[in-house]
Scaffold this motif. Sequence first.
Motif, short mmCIF file in Angstrom:
data_model
loop_
_atom_site.label_atom_id
_atom_site.label_comp_id
_atom_site.label_asym_id
_atom_site.label_seq_id
_atom_site.Cartn_x
_atom_site.Cartn_y
_atom_site.Cartn_z
N ASP A 1 0.85 -1.21 0.00
CA ASP A 1 0.00 0.00 0.00
C ASP A 1 0.88 1.25 0.00
OD1 ASP A 1 0.68 0.55 2.67
OD2 ASP A 1 -1.39 0.91 3.27
N THR B 1 0.97 4.21 1.95
CA THR B 1 1.61 4.74 3.16
C THR B 1 2.69 3.77 3.64
OG1 THR B 1 -0.28 3.84 4.37
CG2 THR B 1 -0.24 6.21 4.06
N ASP C 1 6.69 4.39 4.38
CA ASP C 1 7.28 3.91 5.64
C ASP C 1 8.57 3.14 5.35
OD1 ASP C 1 7.80 2.60 8.04
OD2 ASP C 1 6.01 1.34 7.97
N LYS D 1 7.20 -5.68 0.98
CA LYS D 1 6.81 -4.98 2.22
C LYS D 1 5.30 -5.12 2.46
CE LYS D 1 5.94 -1.38 5.19
NZ LYS D 1 4.52 -1.58 5.41
N CYS E 1 2.23 -4.93 5.97
CA CYS E 1 1.97 -4.08 7.14
C CYS E 1 2.61 -4.65 8.41
CB CYS E 1 0.46 -3.96 7.33
SG CYS E 1 0.02 -2.64 8.47
N SER F 1 0.35 6.91 7.77
CA SER F 1 -0.42 5.71 8.11
C SER F 1 -1.33 6.04 9.29
CB SER F 1 0.50 4.58 8.54
OG SER F 1 1.25 4.13 7.45
O1 LIG Z 1 3.81 -1.25 8.36
C1 LIG Z 1 2.98 -0.42 8.71
O2 LIG Z 1 2.35 -0.49 9.78
C2 LIG Z 1 2.65 0.68 7.76
O3 LIG Z 1 3.74 0.96 6.94
C3 LIG Z 1 1.52 0.32 6.89
O4 LIG Z 1 1.67 -0.52 6.03
C4 LIG Z 1 0.23 1.03 7.12
O5 LIG Z 1 -0.71 0.79 6.12
#
Ligand SMILES: O=C(O)[C@@H](O)C(=O)CO
Length: 423
Positions: A12, A14, A18, A84, A86, A406
């Motif tokens: 996703d 955001t 990250d 990657k 969450c 996020s």
């Molecule tokens: O890993 C996470 O918590 C954040 O980067 C995320 O993916 C929020 O959607």
Amino acid sequence: MGKILLGCIADDFTGATDLANNLVRAGMRVVQTIGTPSGALDAEVDAVVVALKSRTIAPSEAVAQSLQALAWLQAQGAQQIYFKYCSTFDSTPQGNIGPVTEALMDALKTDFTIATPAFPDNQRTVFKGYLFAGDVLLNESGMQNHPLTPMTDANLVRVLQAQCKRKVGLIDYRVVARGEAAIRARIEQLKAEGIGAAVVDALSNDDLLRLGPALKGMPLVTAGSGVAIGLPQNFGITPSTQASELPPAGGLQAVVSGSCSLATNRQVLAFIRAGRPALGIDPLRIAAGVDVAAEALAWAVPLIRKGPVLVYSTADSNAVKSVQGRLGVEAAGAMVERTIAAIARGLVERGVRQLVVAGGETSGACVQALNITQLQIGPQIDPGVPWCHALSDAADAKGVHLTLKSGNFGSDDFFSKAFTMLR
Ligand SMILES: O=C(O)[C@@H](O)C(=O)CO
Ligand SMILES: Nc1ncnc2c1ncn2[C@@H]1O[C@H](COP(=O)(O)OP(=O)(O)OP(=O)(O)O)[C@@H](O)[C@H]1O
């Protein structure tokens, strides 16, 4: 353009920033692309994060999109691939983390990978294969009630095994504590037992920094963003402030928020309590056909010359449930996302050049409305949330400084603090 070292696929938008943020902090120059680009990379960087919106789509579609991203990253010379997801491992037994992992393994012809959403800077730790969010197990953290990806089991070996054909194992904290050689020995042992993917414990950044060297040369790494802090050193890259330099910021400042998570609710309240101008928008008025976006822009224009304004649909879980009960979950979400994206676009057309967007789905809608194709990653505002600089096909949005927050990230004063960092 030179070849990239690390090629990343994020599920996703955001989450992609990250990951990019952690790579930049460890010294890599990084761009994030919105979707898989059609042409060759036009930037001199060490890593690219391809941001997909694949977290909750069907496994077959997520696999297809991820393989397309992989092919593009390989064409840019990527030496290692990072998938990657969450830090709360958002995916049900029917989720796509396992299928995407195995499809990438097949395409890369590799027989082993790791999996760990650990992100200690944001209180996500893995112990004996169990994921903790803060002080509690994942399935006691509120994530058991997530509307799309309810997480009712914190045991990641079980969760991943339910999605994988290959056998899933564990590299536990005792092995990680002993460092690279012990981790490599454990990997060989697991491979000999026919295990194809192993969840890795990590309780601290020190664990992740011990894990990093053991991942050198592994064709595929799957993780949250935390593992990224230990990878750049494998390519001879060390932290530097230059990696996060962005062009100077100017223009007007605004925040749009469609996130209803607890952290965002606190951030909206803190902005209002600080006496800053804030306008709440009501999904039921959008549903009734009122041009809420036009109203919000008319409200913002006279105020925005004096400082940042906030337009939000953020509400507590009872209010959200009541709206969803009347409009339907998907219809309510889509309606609000469209309206906030139109407001973001209108604000940029009226001179906003520093824009904070809160919420993953909301960010996706805003980035698409602004026709943003690429983001250069800059300095961190809070763990997991950097400022970015946008390249866009829309002339208005070119050069906008943007941050995609996020839902669960950021301190309570995030909406004010973010702007002080760009001065
Ligand atoms: O890993 C996470 O918590 C954040 O980067 C995320 O993916 C929020 O959607
Ligand atoms: N008042 C509201 N009532 C109903 N739905 C809302 C309301 N405000 C926002 N929404 C919808 O709720 C969803 C919020 O998801 P979003 O991903 O943007 O935030 P989040 O889940 O907090 O963030 P993240 O995915 O980064 O954790 C969006 O679809 C948004 O349109």
